[in-house]
Design a protein around this motif. Structure first.
Motif, mmCIF file in Angstrom:
data_model
loop_
_atom_site.group_PDB
_atom_site.id
_atom_site.type_symbol
_atom_site.label_atom_id
_atom_site.label_comp_id
_atom_site.label_asym_id
_atom_site.label_seq_id
_atom_site.Cartn_x
_atom_site.Cartn_y
_atom_site.Cartn_z
ATOM 1 N N HIS A 35 0.852 -1.335 0.111
ATOM 2 C CA HIS A 35 0.063 -0.109 0.038
ATOM 3 C C HIS A 35 0.821 1.357 -0.049
ATOM 4 O O HIS A 35 0.421 2.353 -0.339
ATOM 5 N N TRP A 36 2.015 1.272 0.276
ATOM 6 C CA TRP A 36 2.939 2.112 0.570
ATOM 7 C C TRP A 36 4.022 2.656 -0.783
ATOM 8 O O TRP A 36 4.528 3.703 -0.966
ATOM 9 N N GLU A 46 12.692 2.918 9.333
ATOM 10 C CA GLU A 46 11.497 2.261 10.131
ATOM 11 C C GLU A 46 11.796 2.449 11.707
ATOM 12 O O GLU A 46 12.736 2.218 12.232
ATOM 13 N N ALA A 121 11.290 7.556 2.601
ATOM 14 C CA ALA A 121 9.865 7.124 3.089
ATOM 15 C C ALA A 121 10.601 6.784 4.747
ATOM 16 O O ALA A 121 11.448 6.193 5.091
ATOM 17 N N VAL A 123 8.753 4.639 7.983
ATOM 18 C CA VAL A 123 7.532 3.694 8.354
ATOM 19 C C VAL A 123 7.257 3.672 9.925
ATOM 20 O O VAL A 123 8.308 3.263 10.509
ATOM 21 N N ARG A 150 7.399 11.347 2.841
ATOM 22 C CA ARG A 150 6.115 10.436 3.013
ATOM 23 C C ARG A 150 6.323 9.614 4.288
ATOM 24 O O ARG A 150 7.595 8.941 4.549
ATOM 25 N N CYS A 152 4.691 6.409 6.292
ATOM 26 C CA CYS A 152 3.797 5.519 6.080
ATOM 27 C C CYS A 152 3.360 4.840 7.425
ATOM 28 O O CYS A 152 4.309 4.369 8.128
ATOM 29 N N GLU A 213 -5.716 6.155 2.766
ATOM 30 C CA GLU A 213 -5.828 4.978 3.735
ATOM 31 C C GLU A 213 -6.583 3.797 3.256
ATOM 32 O O GLU A 213 -7.379 3.920 2.366
ATOM 33 N N VAL A 281 -3.671 0.888 7.182
ATOM 34 C CA VAL A 281 -2.742 1.570 6.552
ATOM 35 C C VAL A 281 -2.763 2.837 5.836
ATOM 36 O O VAL A 281 -3.789 3.277 5.528
ATOM 37 N N ILE A 283 -0.867 6.676 4.325
ATOM 38 C CA ILE A 283 0.532 7.644 3.757
ATOM 39 C C ILE A 283 0.022 9.083 4.322
ATOM 40 O O ILE A 283 -1.077 9.456 3.705
ATOM 41 N N GLU A 285 1.802 13.120 4.304
ATOM 42 C CA GLU A 285 2.981 13.959 3.845
ATOM 43 C C GLU A 285 2.895 15.268 4.304
ATOM 44 O O GLU A 285 1.704 15.708 4.792
#
Length: 290
Positions: A35-36, A46, A121, A123, A150, A152, A213, A281, A283, A285
């Motif tokens: 999804h990301w 992470e 990104a 996470v 981003r 996530c 989402e 889930v 994302i 920004e």
């Protein structure tokens, strides 16, 4: 006959866990990462990597030219059936080892120690409930807003697919959260229960806008629902209620939530019948990037 190995089976084999649960868990983590849209060659941070379930899926996504900084504040001897240290060592010895850097640190301390670092990104996968307070979540998200385009997020949705047996999981989490928030310090898997709506509000306060989402339904062999239910119905739960919850009305409410767990556990036919709630889930920004 040729046997085809799925990506989930490959990821699970690198974790060192048993075959059934680990494959289902690996598939769930792959579904989250899908999804990301993490690109090959990406540099990813992470936060709250735990034993590396999502880290492996991220390492698969970034490929040999990408990199994952996997940060967790937990002691290396924390966790079961493998400790964090054992799990990290197992993964590092495998083919994805060179793609991952393990760091034991509080997230804000890690960011402060690397002021110039930027990532494609960031996470946070099933790690927000480990934070001590919602305010700390907001502070961390605010610190990340200038470091990445981003962010996530994945967390349990507090919802379950109609007809599933995951309501017991939802109730077990709420019962634990009601107890843990009354402790001066917590080492539980459930410390600060924040819903998707609360996460979106915290993100907005940190200058982040929601991009997308979705809900992700875990496979039947993802046993988080069982694990959290076992925690809520154990004898130690009552002992901790008596120790930490002093107001009689509050104590009655916590016990009522635990009673609801036990009632739904019986309706599910016992622990093996308990399902796991849907994942959520999203994302985010930085709003300045819009």
């Amino acid at each position: 006959m040729t046997t085809h190995t799925t990506v989930a089976e490959k990821i699970a084999s690198l974790s060192g866990y048993g075959p059934t649960s680990s494959v289902a868990q690996a598939q769930y983590r792959l579904d989250l990462v899908a999804h990301w849209s993490i690109s090959p060659g990406a540099r990813v941070l992470e936060l709250g990597c735990g034993q590396g379930d999502t880290t492996l899926a991220l390492a698969e996504a970034v490929g040999p030219d990408g990199h994952v900084d996997a940060v967790d504040p937990g002691p290396l001897d924390y966790g079961s059936p493998k400790t964090l240290g054992q799990a990290h060592d197992t993964i590092s010895a495998g083919p994805f080892g060179a793609r991952i850097a393990w760091v034991q640190s509080e997230p804000l301390a890690f960011l402060a120690a690397h002021p110039a670092a930027r990532w494609d990104a960031v996470v946070l996968a099933h790690s927000l409930w480990y934070f001590a307070t919602p305010a700390l979540i907001a502070e961390t998200l605010h610190a990340l807003a200038a470091r990445t385009p981003r962010i996530c997020v994945a967390e349990w949705s507090l919802e379950c697919t109609p007809g599933s047996s995951a309501l017991t999981h939802v109730l077990a989490v709420l019962a634990q959260g009601a107890l843990e928030c009354r402790k001066p310090a917590s080492a539980s898997n459930v410390r600060t229960v924040v819903s998707p709506a609360a996460i979106k509000a915290l993100a907005a306060s940190a200058g982040l806008g929601l991009v997308q989402e979705a809900r992700v339904v875990p496979g039947a062999a993802v046993y988080d629902g069982r694990w959290e239910t076992e925690h809520a119905v154990r004898a130690q739960f009552k002992e901790e209620v008596e120790e930490f919850v002093k107001d009689e009305r509050e104590k009655g409410m916590v016990y009522a939530m635990r009673d609801a767990v036990e009632a739904n556990l019986a309706r599910a036919g016992g622990m093996k019948g308990v399902g796991t709630m849907d994942g959520w889930v999203a994302i985010f920004e930085p709003t300045s990037a819009k």
